[in-house]
Design a protein around this motif. Structure first.
Motif, PDB file in Angstrom:
ATOM      1  N   GLY A   1       7.443  -0.331  -1.426  1.00  0.00           N
ATOM      2  CA  GLY A   1       7.991   0.390  -0.748  1.00  0.00           C
ATOM      3  C   GLY A   1       7.064   1.858   0.158  1.00  0.00           C
ATOM      4  O   GLY A   1       7.515   3.027   0.430  1.00  0.00           O
ATOM      5  N   GLY A   2       5.811   1.309  -0.643  1.00  0.00           N
ATOM      6  CA  GLY A   2       5.225   2.618   0.446  1.00  0.00           C
ATOM      7  C   GLY A   2       4.492   3.928  -0.066  1.00  0.00           C
ATOM      8  O   GLY A   2       4.810   4.357  -1.666  1.00  0.00           O
ATOM      9  N   ALA A   3       3.625   4.939  -0.018  1.00  0.00           N
ATOM     10  CA  ALA A   3       3.008   5.430  -0.962  1.00  0.00           C
ATOM     11  C   ALA A   3       4.412   6.606  -1.835  1.00  0.00           C
ATOM     12  O   ALA A   3       4.562   7.357  -2.546  1.00  0.00           O
ATOM     13  CB  ALA A   3       2.406   6.470   0.338  1.00  0.00           C
ATOM     14  N   ASP A   4       5.533   6.650  -0.923  1.00  0.00           N
ATOM     15  CA  ASP A   4       6.209   7.805  -1.410  1.00  0.00           C
ATOM     16  C   ASP A   4       7.152   7.353  -2.627  1.00  0.00           C
ATOM     17  O   ASP A   4       7.009   7.508  -4.117  1.00  0.00           O
ATOM     18  CB  ASP A   4       7.194   7.946  -0.362  1.00  0.00           C
ATOM     19  N   GLN A   5       6.990   5.111  -2.420  1.00  0.00           N
ATOM     20  CA  GLN A   5       8.029   4.901  -3.936  1.00  0.00           C
ATOM     21  C   GLN A   5       6.659   5.288  -5.122  1.00  0.00           C
ATOM     22  O   GLN A   5       7.218   5.215  -6.031  1.00  0.00           O
ATOM     23  CB  GLN A   5       7.894   3.574  -3.564  1.00  0.00           C
ATOM     24  N   ARG A   6       5.427   4.787  -4.543  1.00  0.00           N
ATOM     25  CA  ARG A   6       4.501   4.756  -5.691  1.00  0.00           C
ATOM     26  C   ARG A   6       4.571   6.210  -5.902  1.00  0.00           C
ATOM     27  O   ARG A   6       4.741   6.244  -6.889  1.00  0.00           O
ATOM     28  CB  ARG A   6       2.886   4.619  -4.707  1.00  0.00           C
ATOM     29  N   ARG A   7       4.525   6.564  -5.647  1.00  0.00           N
ATOM     30  CA  ARG A   7       4.218   8.326  -5.949  1.00  0.00           C
ATOM     31  C   ARG A   7       5.223   8.943  -6.826  1.00  0.00           C
ATOM     32  O   ARG A   7       5.317   9.502  -8.261  1.00  0.00           O
ATOM     33  CB  ARG A   7       4.566   9.548  -4.956  1.00  0.00           C
ATOM     34  N   LYS A   8       6.892   8.273  -6.601  1.00  0.00           N
ATOM     35  CA  LYS A   8       7.713   9.119  -7.154  1.00  0.00           C
ATOM     36  C   LYS A   8       7.568   7.292  -9.099  1.00  0.00           C
ATOM     37  O   LYS A   8       7.636   8.125  -9.349  1.00  0.00           O
ATOM     38  CB  LYS A   8       9.391   7.940  -6.636  1.00  0.00           C
ATOM     39  N   ILE A   9       7.398   6.091  -8.886  1.00  0.00           N
ATOM     40  CA  ILE A   9       7.175   5.609  -9.947  1.00  0.00           C
ATOM     41  C   ILE A   9       6.245   6.350 -11.259  1.00  0.00           C
ATOM     42  O   ILE A   9       5.991   6.396 -11.796  1.00  0.00           O
ATOM     43  CB  ILE A   9       6.397   4.573  -9.380  1.00  0.00           C
ATOM     44  N   PHE A  10       4.507   6.959 -10.357  1.00  0.00           N
ATOM     45  CA  PHE A  10       3.455   7.125 -11.513  1.00  0.00           C
ATOM     46  C   PHE A  10       4.288   8.630 -11.649  1.00  0.00           C
ATOM     47  O   PHE A  10       3.845   8.791 -12.670  1.00  0.00           O
ATOM     48  CB  PHE A  10       2.599   6.743 -11.137  1.00  0.00           C
ATOM     49  N   PHE A  11       4.577   9.464 -10.986  1.00  0.00           N
ATOM     50  CA  PHE A  11       4.900  10.590 -11.378  1.00  0.00           C
ATOM     51  C   PHE A  11       6.568  11.206 -11.749  1.00  0.00           C
ATOM     52  O   PHE A  11       6.737  12.394 -12.414  1.00  0.00           O
ATOM     53  CB  PHE A  11       4.464  11.821 -10.627  1.00  0.00           C
ATOM     54  N   GLU A  12       7.282   9.551 -12.030  1.00  0.00           N
ATOM     55  CA  GLU A  12       8.954  10.295 -12.212  1.00  0.00           C
ATOM     56  C   GLU A  12       9.745   9.347 -13.091  1.00  0.00           C
ATOM     57  O   GLU A  12       9.238   9.516 -14.292  1.00  0.00           O
ATOM     58  CB  GLU A  12       9.611  10.988 -10.982  1.00  0.00           C
ATOM     59  N   PHE A  13       9.230   8.275 -12.449  1.00  0.00           N
ATOM     60  CA  PHE A  13       9.887   7.446 -13.626  1.00  0.00           C
ATOM     61  C   PHE A  13       8.956   7.073 -15.353  1.00  0.00           C
ATOM     62  O   PHE A  13       9.437   6.963 -16.155  1.00  0.00           O
ATOM     63  CB  PHE A  13       9.742   6.106 -12.886  1.00  0.00           C
TER      64      PHE A  13
END
Lengths: 342, 342
Positions: B99-111
């Motif tokens: 899903g791109g950089a945004d998804q990646r950030r979400k995964i590493f920094f939220e989930f």
DNA sequence: ATTCAAAATGTAAAAACTTACAGGATTCCC
DNA sequence: GGGAATCCTGTAAGTTTTTACATTTTGAAT
């Protein structure tokens, strides 16, 4: 690891206010909200999932059950589901059934009970009565993809219609000798999609007053190799060979194209071939096919299931029994053409 | 839904005893154990995952991060991981980065912060410094597949060795004009596996005193179509064409085989082709290749990660920095043979 | 029969959140 | 300015399990 209490202390408010500020659901003053958000950011705080789940009974987690993950259709649909779920803040936990009956029992009767998921999406899996009951007891809603499940919402593709569509395309090109390869019962999904596709094929022939010669029909393993061998048989005898083939899946159709070439037949000049699925590689092969829009089916299922769990009434999903059917769309490439003049 | 209290009541013991009897870890009399088990079965009880996690700090859940799930390598490895995890009573939650950089950030920094997983397996993903730090703060161990990650355990394939192995096979058959197609930088994994494979190819040539003619080298998209076009170029000029090709992946090699055929060249009589991965379809194509044993890589990773989380010392994994490398094994099929006498 | 150690069990605290309820602070309107 | 309505916030209970600690039971040894 910072807990909610640390954030509360840093922000100078109570934990209740922190919770409210961060969930955004209840009224909090703008000032408090700002302080809390700053504190949370500073401490790198996110609410622990297990405590959240314990307190609310909701897990923000969806279980996905599928028979394989290493086949094209399943992996694409999985990616569609996952991307959509992340978007909405949900996790996805994967259960694949390829480990056999034992694994299946374990999944349905142990893992499921742990209350770790808010809902299930099943893909081409037909839960048994026992399994459905188990789900009902656990109070876990279920969304079925790829086939009807009694008492559950369902999203599926109109397989019969798709089979008809493919066949009608061949008929419209002028073919009258149209063969079909479907999957063997053993290699089929639990809902017999390939069978349904053949049904559509038969319907289309009948509607046009054509008949299916027995020797134009075959069943094969759901693989390239399976269809390759079946095609060699069907097209082997030039005097009695069909001029077009509708094949139950694109992957099988690749095998069919290679078989035709190896027999010295040109596609589409000597024989037309149409598949079904719109596989990633179909464009490369120039394969005409029926698109199922698999990735979108996945994201659609994810949306539906979120809707399902966020709109429960007394713990029961509203609007049960709503079945949505997707139409397929015809994609014409270079593997189909008018029949040769003979 | 029955809770532990209901079971305790029915069995006539305290909740502590129920917990002990069911987890099997502490001493419980045989009689009590039997009563508890009977009660649990009758009530269809399994401990709630979130309460268990809250109380113990362990989730029996492993996160898997991969850039795609709809590509052959990734879906197979995923299936390998999942099957092994289920076996050991672990869940798998999937995070895909497509899903791109945004998804990646979400995964590493939220989930990630939700403390929902005991450990991560990353597949062909190279975490940034920030991301690694985030993982360290959260105290989540990580196992990297497909490339070295500083400070983490790692399981990977000896890509250079595998490339050498494939090339040596061609050399041993007598080929001296050996070409290579690797992936374009853009289509490569984050650890540049395809590049490493070419490195092995170059090493092997050098060791045998051979050289790689520039016009025998190409880079292509990591797909059938990419390699198809690249092969047409490499083999297009008969006077200056290599007699053998080592291709960076099996999927690409399929494209190469088709290109050769479409050029009127026979495989292996006119040109030998070897791939790498041992893709499901390679047997059908008769493709010689280097087997990576992908499914087993997955189950191996799962075992390693379980070992990792079950043997923590003061919250830190023991035996960090232990990198395991898998060798590839040569599989000779019918796409490679001695070079034609010219 | 006593004594003591070992084994089994129970009590209650702890894990980290959400939320009902109640009370205090604001705001609004007359 | 006063009273009511509204908004905000804190206190504390509740969610379900594990486990440290305390207590009781068991069994062996004297």
């Amino acid at each position: 690891m910072a807990g909610i209490e640390d954030v509360a202390k840093l922000a100078g408010v109570s934990t209740a206010t922190v919770s409210r500020a961060l969930s955004g659901k209840n009224s909090v003053s703008a000032k408090a909200k700002a302080k809390v958000e700053a504190a949370a950011r500073e401490l790198n705080y996110t609410a622990s999932a297990s405590a959240y789940t314990l307190a609310t009974g909701r897990s923000r987690n969806i279980g996905v059950v599928m028979p394989f993950v290493d086949r094209w259709f399943f992996s694409v649909i999985l990616e569609g589901i996952e991307t959509e779920l992340i978007e909405h803040g949900y996790d996805l936990t994967l259960y694949n059934l390829s480990g056999g009956a034992d694994q299946r029992r374990k999944i349905f009767f142990e893992f499921l009970n742990r209350k770790r998921v808010d809902a299930f999406i099943t893909v081409a899996v037909k839960p048994s009565e026992d399994e459905l009951q188990q789900l009902a007891i656990a109070g876990i809603p279920i969304l079925g993809l790829g086939g009807p499940i009694s008492g559950a919402r369902t999203v599926s593709v109109d397989e019969i219609g798709a089979g008809r569509l493919a066949t009608e395309h061949l008929i419209s090109l002028g073919h009258t000798k149209i063969g079909n390869i479907s999957g063997t019962p053993a290699s089929e999904m639990e809902f017999h999609q390939p069978n349904l596709r053949r049904q559509g094929y038969l319907d289309a022939l009948k509607a046009s007053g054509l008949t299916a010669h027995d020797s134009w029909l075959a069943e094969a393993d759901f693989t390239i190799a399976g269809a390759y061998h079946a095609t060699k048989q069907l097209l082997g005898d030039p005097r009695n060979a069909p001029s077009a083939l509708f094949i139950a899946s694109d992957e099988m159709a690749f095998g069919a194209i290679m078989a035709a070439k190896d027999l010295g037949l040109r596609v589409p000049q000597d024989v037309s071939i149409i598949g079904m699925d719109d596989h990633d590689m179909s464009e490369f092969f120039g394969l005409s096919t029926i698109s199922q829009n698999v990735r979108q089916q996945g994201s659609n299922a994810a949306k539906t299931v979120i809707d399902l769990v966020e709109n429960l009434k007394d713990g029961q999903p509203v609007n049960v029994e709503q079945n949505r059917e997707w139409p397929g769309t015809l994609i014409v490439r270079s593997s189909t053409a008018r029949p040769p003049r003979s």
